[in-house]
Design a protein around this motif. Sequence first.
Motif, PDB file in Angstrom:
ATOM      1  N   ASP A   1       0.828  -1.213   0.000  1.00 32.58           N
ATOM      2  CA  ASP A   1       0.000   0.000   0.000  1.00 32.58           C
ATOM      3  C   ASP A   1       0.863   1.264   0.000  1.00 32.58           C
ATOM      4  O   ASP A   1       0.514   2.264  -0.641  1.00 32.58           O
ATOM      5  CB  ASP A   1      -0.926   0.023   1.222  1.00 32.58           C
ATOM      6  N   PHE A   2       1.984   1.217   0.725  1.00 32.22           N
ATOM      7  CA  PHE A   2       2.864   2.386   0.752  1.00 32.22           C
ATOM      8  C   PHE A   2       3.390   2.699  -0.639  1.00 32.22           C
ATOM      9  O   PHE A   2       3.355   3.853  -1.092  1.00 32.22           O
ATOM     10  CB  PHE A   2       4.037   2.154   1.704  1.00 32.22           C
ATOM     11  N   TRP A   3       3.889   1.691  -1.330  1.00 25.33           N
ATOM     12  CA  TRP A   3       4.464   1.913  -2.651  1.00 25.33           C
ATOM     13  C   TRP A   3       3.383   2.302  -3.656  1.00 25.33           C
ATOM     14  O   TRP A   3       3.631   3.110  -4.563  1.00 25.33           O
ATOM     15  CB  TRP A   3       5.218   0.663  -3.113  1.00 25.33           C
ATOM     16  N   ASP A   4       2.173   1.743  -3.503  1.00 20.21           N
ATOM     17  CA  ASP A   4       1.073   2.134  -4.387  1.00 20.21           C
ATOM     18  C   ASP A   4       0.745   3.613  -4.219  1.00 20.21           C
ATOM     19  O   ASP A   4       0.550   4.336  -5.199  1.00 20.21           O
ATOM     20  CB  ASP A   4      -0.172   1.286  -4.089  1.00 20.21           C
ATOM     21  N   GLN A   5       0.676   4.049  -2.950  1.00 16.56           N
ATOM     22  CA  GLN A   5       0.404   5.462  -2.690  1.00 16.56           C
ATOM     23  C   GLN A   5       1.552   6.344  -3.183  1.00 16.56           C
ATOM     24  O   GLN A   5       1.336   7.458  -3.671  1.00 16.56           O
ATOM     25  CB  GLN A   5       0.188   5.686  -1.187  1.00 16.56           C
ATOM     26  N   ALA A   6       2.772   5.842  -3.041  1.00 20.94           N
ATOM     27  CA  ALA A   6       3.936   6.613  -3.500  1.00 20.94           C
ATOM     28  C   ALA A   6       3.887   6.813  -5.012  1.00 20.94           C
ATOM     29  O   ALA A   6       4.183   7.912  -5.519  1.00 20.94           O
ATOM     30  CB  ALA A   6       5.224   5.903  -3.096  1.00 20.94           C
ATOM     31  N   VAL A   7       3.523   5.766  -5.744  1.00 23.92           N
ATOM     32  CA  VAL A   7       3.400   5.896  -7.195  1.00 23.92           C
ATOM     33  C   VAL A   7       2.315   6.910  -7.551  1.00 23.92           C
ATOM     34  O   VAL A   7       2.509   7.780  -8.415  1.00 23.92           O
ATOM     35  CB  VAL A   7       3.076   4.534  -7.835  1.00 23.92           C
ATOM     36  N   PHE A   8       1.168   6.810  -6.873  1.00 26.87           N
ATOM     37  CA  PHE A   8       0.070   7.727  -7.163  1.00 26.87           C
ATOM     38  C   PHE A   8       0.501   9.178  -6.943  1.00 26.87           C
ATOM     39  O   PHE A   8       0.218  10.052  -7.764  1.00 26.87           O
ATOM     40  CB  PHE A   8      -1.123   7.400  -6.269  1.00 26.87           C
TER      41      PHE A   8
END
Length: 354
Positions: free
Chosen positions: A236-243
């Motif tokens: 979830d952290f990396w997904d939010q970081a990409v967004f």
Amino acid sequence: LAVLNSHAGDTTLGSANSPRNYHQNIQRPSYFEGWGEEGSYESDDYDDSVDPQVFGDVIKMLFEGSPAMTGNDTTDQAPTVSKAKQTHTTKKEETINTASNALAGKTKLGQSSRKSILYELNNQRSKKTRVESNNDFHSLCRVFNAFLSGCGRESVDVSNAKMLMILSQTFYFVDEEQQGGGRGGVSTEEVGDVDTNTTPQDKSSGTTISKTTQDRERRIYVKNEICHHDIWSDEDFWDQAVFQCVSESLAKSGVLSNYIKSSTLTPVGGGKRMGDDPNTSVKWHDLSPDEYAGAAAQVHSVVFAQLGSLSHSMIELGCGIPRACNFVRRLSIRYQLPLSLRIALIQHLLKNAC
């Protein structure tokens, strides 16, 4: 272009907060940032309140080291000097514990504390980046770990964690007892030319090694001590970081705004063209076929660059090649990246692993 449409209205993540520019805009948060709307602390925040000055004191203590004790080192003065050092050490430990507990808080005041420490670290990076003692270095790493432990998956926490990730590659400790390269690594550009302050020749190559080069090779960066934190294993952290990164890049590039003047779409029945009215925003479905293809290519470039950057960060933080490749595959499908670009990213990751 649904990706572009979903990011078009996101103005809270402007380019000023991008990893490249964010450190230039960090400001010390107000002491009252964690207060409730009616001027009082929320019930779960009250016990966690910490003066932001504490974080400045912590950074100062860690980079200045123990104070020099004046006077002659005589037998009569030895107990006094020892007591003064012990008092300083105790005070430092208490201050570090206070700061760490505040940084680990999953509250509004915890977020304010994390902003405060980012402000102090950003100021410190322009003064001194080397930590002199091993104990102080590990204390700094403890502060970084506490910071990451307090980060949730809200936008502000993800943004702060990204900034801390950059700062973790700035501060270091030189292990004087270590032979050869340090865990922090060193690039060819960092080594530079040999200077006049040299040491005996390297036995393996016969070349003279400068003291500066040796120090660089023995550097241990904070990044190497926080790479095992649980946050890096959270998808979830990396997904939010990409967004966030894609949003920031699209906001900075202004993909749709580039087509306002060139748009040739005319409303049914005549009238002004789309984009002639400054209050009218262009949506992806308003574009002509040629403009549509051009905008899509720009979005693909943005997603490609951000996935490449973050996947490399994953590897540097100990996530491993397989997890980084899975991350690229999963997010490439979500952002509809062309297959050729997906393959290029994965091949690049696998090539670096060899």
